[in-house]
Design a protein around this motif. Structure first.
Motif, PDB file in Angstrom:
ATOM      1  N   ILE A 198      37.932  19.023  23.878  1.00 16.47           N
ATOM      2  CA  ILE A 198      39.017  20.720  22.533  1.00 16.47           C
ATOM      3  C   ILE A 198      39.966  21.019  23.276  1.00 16.47           C
ATOM      4  CG2 ILE A 198      39.084  22.842  20.966  1.00 16.47           C
ATOM      5  CD1 ILE A 198      37.071  21.884  20.066  1.00 16.47           C
ATOM      6  N   LEU A 199      40.014  21.354  24.855  1.00 16.62           N
ATOM      7  CA  LEU A 199      40.644  21.964  25.563  1.00 16.62           C
ATOM      8  C   LEU A 199      41.292  20.950  25.962  1.00 16.62           C
ATOM      9  CD1 LEU A 199      38.118  24.026  27.568  1.00 16.62           C
ATOM     10  CD2 LEU A 199      40.006  24.474  26.224  1.00 16.62           C
TER      11      LEU A 199
ATOM     12  N   LEU B 238      33.549  19.926  23.959  1.00 17.08           N
ATOM     13  CA  LEU B 238      34.340  21.300  24.617  1.00 17.08           C
ATOM     14  C   LEU B 238      35.847  20.770  25.161  1.00 17.08           C
ATOM     15  CD1 LEU B 238      31.770  23.953  24.833  1.00 17.08           C
ATOM     16  CD2 LEU B 238      33.976  24.186  22.781  1.00 17.08           C
ATOM     17  N   ILE B 239      35.518  19.964  26.212  1.00 16.74           N
ATOM     18  CA  ILE B 239      36.351  19.433  26.873  1.00 16.74           C
ATOM     19  C   ILE B 239      37.686  19.060  27.024  1.00 16.74           C
ATOM     20  CG2 ILE B 239      36.568  17.906  29.028  1.00 16.74           C
ATOM     21  CD1 ILE B 239      34.273  18.880  30.187  1.00 16.74           C
TER      22      ILE B 239
ATOM     23  N   VAL C 147      29.608  19.585  25.549  1.00 16.88           N
ATOM     24  CA  VAL C 147      30.446  19.601  26.561  1.00 16.88           C
ATOM     25  C   VAL C 147      31.445  18.802  26.869  1.00 16.88           C
ATOM     26  CG1 VAL C 147      30.330  20.202  29.176  1.00 16.88           C
ATOM     27  CG2 VAL C 147      28.468  20.518  28.243  1.00 16.88           C
TER      28      VAL C 147
END
Lengths: 314, 294, 515
Positions: A152-153, A149-150, A146
């Motif tokens: 990456i965002l 992914l954060i 998680v």
């Protein structure tokens, strides 16, 4: 120390044997067939059957297990069913990628963990303390995938600072390599770092209550030095053990992190081997993961004893 | 039986404590942290349960409008097949919540019993400890992959992974309570008086383990939600087209340039769930510490 | 050629990729260089990226991971031209068929040498064709070769094949896939320790799952065709990461997903090309069990599916909605056949009503291999729209392939097939969806008769035979092709002179890096 190892030996051997049985049986219990993978999707039943015989998969399971274990004991990791290459060679080819990730993550984990821990342990009141505690709690509860992914965002998409996927060896092109390494390593390291920070913080509170600190203060040692030398030295043990245990988890986390950031390491190799039913590779990966976890655990206990003379190895 | 019978008084006391315990847990949820946490959780559960009524179009309403930006009509925008990402995220909550609500209590009961089994037979207790060692020895995701390859990807494999992964946590808590209570006088007395071992286990030792186990249930739910996400991201979890937070992320990350909300949406849901359980765990923990006077 | 009716710009682009063909035939190499920047200069190392690992062990079978290097290390007797679909010579110099087609003689070059230095002889050709028959080598052409009554070296450089049925034209499919192997080093193919052919490049170093390195063969029989010093192939399994390698790390990325290709639209330094060698996506129906024992219902499925939406939303517009099982350049293909099934939900509903199957449950087994599950999501939606009740189950590839091999996949199933570019006569017995043991359990006598007629058709008789078989298959609707998706490659401007053959394998003879 040798006495300690000797006492530990039976349970370690038992655990490894049990794992080897599990590692051997698991992929074989699953549906699917490596012969089918080799023969391909268009294969006829006859082709698949011929390849099964070629691979020796038609032999009884206990005979296959016996042969595998025998080979393992003399250091032969077996041959991949799919690529016909020695499994050891396949692992070595992918090891570099995972090692780069693990080293970068461990460095970040130790630096951030100890830094945050000392900070949280030194500040005893106010908004800073509450903020730090909150941040550590959030990091602790958020798993690497998680966090990844954060990252990456935020870093990859919103601010477009770092490339979001791919891999180049740091040895080959340090700049690109590191830029591709930062996010996955950070994602892996943050939850573990938070764990270490928590432990150090707790240990610092505890150590502060102990007599020798009072003595030091009474002797007029400045508070900052007390924190840095006395308390830190006495808290390091906890950190070392925590780090040790965490390294195993770090490798496990690498599986998902490699999938998210498209790194061609051991984790991806494991997932590929599972889906192509390459029994020989799956066995070694599972067994290897457990062996590493066990070794790291033993090692960190020994290190702990070396760091803190009050602890005797039991 | 007289009041001097130590077993009776103690057992009675324990039972009262258990009654109080439930009250304490409810009181914990009345604290600010507990209130926010449980409120959030109730909201998420209601949304998941009533999703078919809230969004009568269903989870699979496709259109030619791919990758619309977030708007009032589509708070998270639309995905590659023109489906509303927010609606899919809400439906996906069903999978995550159903998984942990089924799997974690099973793990709690099984794990606790396995941990306490030492009260019945020392050998049995020791054997379960070795089982826990092996489970803990497996890095968590490797364990999940092993289970998936045997059962096949899907809800059942995920539930099993969560159960197996959570077992040792409960087992060790229970074992800890067992070891600390085993030597106490009242347990020894009960044994001398011929109270059966399973009864001692349930009546006398279990109540002492309950507090940390309740906190652990909350924490294991967080773990379970993240395990689903991890395995589904690798493609070994829930299989499409059923939306789960992990499968949404699996596809969403592929379209991260075209539609960042495809990744951000499921993450928001994941974090909200984790936050809810975390607040509840915190509140329970604080309450437990307070009543114990520590 | 139906699929090539695009505008001028489109034609131009296609030309680059599907390519002129220029090995032994001495034709000009197409591509940018032929538009006159002087003769291409030799030198340079070509860097490629691909998603699948090399599989030297399966060199005689069609495998995505071998497409890039197969024709660099090895030569075939003949390859199929990507424009015409017809064979053109490589190691073969000439061939002839007897009157009845049952005896086929092929003569081979006398100046070709293996990388070990040993000259190529007819014995190597015989050896290779015999290996095609060995089940362990998993060649899709095995049944064809096994039907031959004899394969003999009738001279140092001549091979004669006899059979009870006509050998040509299907023998050219065998030749396309069966690159000529060196019998001395054959065992080295198993683990890739020795991979020896007669091709323009030598196999040097393979790190399984990571990279493959080739270097120029100075003794190639057509030395002027070898311009590159070497080839470096990176294996990058993640599609997005592979596409990202195009940003300066490689000169060409093969078979990227349309989703990732979007990044390069409008980028002047990167050229996107659609190659031959498409994937096709069959939706099969079991004709022996309800509800699909009713032909109307089977046909209804063909009209229910919105193929264009699949192309637009799952493949970002790359693909064509042909419902045939073979490439549209097969002789006899008509526009009517290509578009026989098209999106017509009204008609689908009528057919469902005629079959009395309103609300019928459709149990679909879907292979868990991207992008098939994504296609299923639209199929499911389409089937619901026409009043059916689809219940899909995504099955892991390993398990799905087992069912496919056993010919058992349930009432309905979604597969993924390749082999596009081989002749229809070969495909009807090679594709799992069509062969006699197909999971649709579709085995009427007439089906076999029509296949036999096509397979023995010589010359001009081929086209009408194919039309008859194709129309029969479309009408029976036991296997619906949902779409064809061409592989999407990206390359830098400077890389020119390469070609793809009809089945989508890359040829680097004549390729260079200074276009």
């Amino acid at each position: 120390m040798f006495g300690f190892l000797a006492r530990r030996l039976p349970s370690v051997v038992f655990m490894l044997l049990a794992t080897s049985v599990i590692a051997f049986l698991l992929p074989r219990l699953a549906g699917g067939d490596p012969a089918q993978t080799i023969a391909g999707a268009d294969a006829t039943a006859e082709q698949v059957a011929a390849i099964r015989v070629e691979l020796g998969l038609d032999q009884p399971v206990y005979a296959q297990y016996g042969r595998w274990l025998g080979d393992l004991l003399v250091g032969d990791l077996g041959t991949s069913l799919i690529t016909s290459r020695p499994v050891g060679q396949l692992i070595m080819a992918r090891l570099g990628s995972t090692l780069e990730l693990a080293i970068a993550a461990t460095v970040l984990m130790v630096v951030l963990g100890i830094g945050l821990g000392i900070l949280a342990g030194s500040i005893r009141k106010g908004a800073g303390r509450a903020g730090l505690d909150g941040a550590v709690s959030v990091l602790l509860a958020t798993p690497p995938h998680v966090t990844g992914l954060i990252l990456i965002l935020v870093l990859g998409i919103t601010f477009n600072l770092l490339p979001i996927s791919g891999e180049v060896s740091v040895l080959r092109d340090p700049l690109v390599g590191i830029s591709l390494l930062i996010m996955p390593a950070l994602a892996l390291a943050l939850p573990q770092a938070a764990m270490i920070a928590r432990l150090i913080q707790a240990r610092m509170y505890q150590v502060r209550q102990e007599e020798f600190v009072d003595l030091a203060i009474a002797k007029g040692v400045p508070p900052r030095r007390i924190v840095l030398s006395h308390i830190l030295r006495n808290s390091m043990g906890t950190a070392v053990v925590a780090t040790g245990i965490r390294v195993g988890e770090l490798l496990a986390g690498a599986v998902v992190i490699e999938a998210i950031f498209a790194r061609n390491g051991l984790g991806l190799m494991a997932v590929d081997a599972v889906s192509s039913r390459d029994y020989q590779v799956v066995q070694i990966v599972v067994l290897g993961a457990v062996v590493i976890a066990v070794l790291v655990h033993l090692l960190s206990e020994i290190l702990l004893a070396a760091l803190d003379p009050r602890i005797r190895l039991q | 039986m007289t009041a001097t019978n130590p077993t009776e008084t103690h057992a009675g006391g324990r039972r009262r404590l258990m009654g109080e315990g439930l009250g304490r847990y409810i009181a914990a949820l009345g604290q600010p942290k507990g209130l926010i946490g449980s409120g959030l959780l109730v909201l998420l559960v209601l949304a998941a349960v009533f999703a078919p009524i809230l969004f009568p179009g269903g989870v699979d309403q496709q259109s030619r409008d791919s990758f619309l930006l977030p708007s009032l009509l589509h708070p998270f925008g639309t995905d590659e097949l023109g489906r509303d990402i927010f609606v899919r995220c809400v439906y996906a909550l069903q999978v995550s919540i159903s998984l942990v609500i089924v799997a974690v209590p099973i793990a709690a009961v099984l794990g606790t019993l396995m941990g306490l089994s030492g009260a019945i037979s020392g050998l049995l207790g020791e054997a379960f400890q070795r089982v826990f060692d092996i489970i803990l020895g497996f890095p968590s995701l490797v364990l999940g992959i092993c289970i998936v390859i045997v059962i096949g990807p899907g809800w059942l494999a995920l539930a099993t992974t969560i159960v197996v992964f959570s077992l040792p946590q409960f087992g060790r808590l229970a074992r800890g309570a067992l070891l600390s209570e085993q030597g106490r006088e009242y347990v020894l007395a009960a044994r001398v008086l011929g109270v059966s071992r399973p009864k001692i286990m349930i009546r006398h030792i279990l109540p002492n383990a309950l507090d940390p186990i309740f906190v652990q249930v909350s924490l294991s739910m967080i773990g379970g939600i993240f395990i689903e996400a991890a395995l589904s991201i690798v493609g070994l979890g829930i299989q499409p087209p059923t939306p789960s937070l992990g499968t949404l992320l699996n596809v969403g990350i592929r379209y991260v340039y075209a539609q960042p909300m495809y990744t951000a949406g499921p993450i928001i849901m994941l974090l909200l769930l984790a936050l809810a359980f975390n607040l509840i765990a915190d509140a329970l923990n604080a309450q437990v510490l307070k009543t114990r006077g520590e | 050629m139906v699929e090539r009716s695009g505008g001028r710009l489109r034609l131009n682009r296609r030309q680059v990729l599907s390519g002129g063909i220029a090995l032994a035939g001495g034709l000009a190499v197409l591509g940018g260089a032929s538009y006159g920047q002087g003769a291409p200069q030799p030198g340079g190392t070509l860097r490629l990226a691909q998603g699948a690992d090399a599989q030297p062990k399966n060199i005689l079978a069609g495998r995505a991971g071998n497409n890039t290097w197969r024709h660099q290390v090895f030569d075939a007797l003949t390859v199929l031209d990507s424009e015409t679909g017809q064979p053109r010579p490589v190691l073969a110099t000439e061939w002839e068929s007897s009157e009845d087609g049952r005896t086929f003689v092929v003569r081979i070059r006398n100046d070709a040498r293996f990388h070990t230095g040993r000259p190529l002889t007819a014995e190597d050709v015989v050896f290779t064709l015999e290996q095609v028959m060995v089940p362990e080598n998993a060649s899709q052409m095995a049944p064809l070769v096994r039907a031959y009554t004899s394969i003999e070296a009738t001279g140092t450089h001549e091979v004669t094949i006899t059979s009870d049925t006509p050998v040509a034209p299907r023998v050219f499919d065998v030749f396309q896939l069966a690159v000529i192997l060196d019998m001395d080093t054959f065992s080295g193919l198993a683990d890739g320790s020795q991979v020896v052919g007669t091709g323009p490049f030598k196999w040097v170093d393979w790190v399984p799952g990571a990279s493959l390195r080739l270097e120029r063969n100075d003794d190639y029989w057509a030395p002027d065709q070898v311009l590159l010093d070497g080839v470096e192939i990176s294996i990058i399994t993640d599609s997005t990461a592979m596409a990202n390698a195009m940003r300066g790390r490689v000169d060409m990325v093969l078979a990227m997903t349309p989703r990732d290709a979007i990044m390069f639209r409008g980028n002047p330094g990167v050229e996107l090309i659609e190659g031959p060698g498409a994937q096709i996506f069959p939706l099969g129906l079991n004709v022996t069990a309800p509800p699909f024992d009713k032909r109307e219902l089977r046909q209804a499925i063909g009209y229910a599916i919105d193929r264009q939406r699949i192309i637009d939303q799952v493949f970002n517009g790359v693909g064509n909605a042909s419902c045939l099982w073979w490439r549209s350049n097969e002789p006899g293909t008509t526009e009517e056949m290509v578009t026989h099934y098209h999106y017509d939900p009204e008609r689908a509903r009528e057919l469902i009503a005629a079959a009395g199957a309103e609300g019928a449950q459709v149990d679909l087994t879907v292979i868990g291999l991207a992008p098939v599950p994504a296609i299923y999501e639209i199929v499911q939606n389409n089937l619901r729209e026409v009043g059916l009740n689809p219940m899909g189950q995504v099955v892991e590839t390993a398990a799905f392939d087992q069912g496919q091999t056993a010919g058992d996949l349930g009432p309905a199933f979604q597969q993924i097939h390749g082999l596009q570019g081989f002749s229809a006569a070969t495909l009807v017995d090679a594709l799992p969806a069509l062969r006699d043991t197909n999971p649709s359990k579709f085995t009427p006598e007439r089906y076999r008769e029509l296949k036999d007629a096509l397979q023995s058709a010589q010359g001009d008789a081929y086209a009408p035979a194919l039309v008859e078989l194709g129309q029969f298959m479309l009408d029976e609707a036991f296997s619906h092709i949902l779409l064809h998706t061409p592989p999407l490659h990206a390359k830098v401007q400077q890389f020119q002179g390469f070609t793809f053959n009809n089945v989508g394998f890359l040829h680097l003879a004549g390729a260079h890096l200074n276009g």
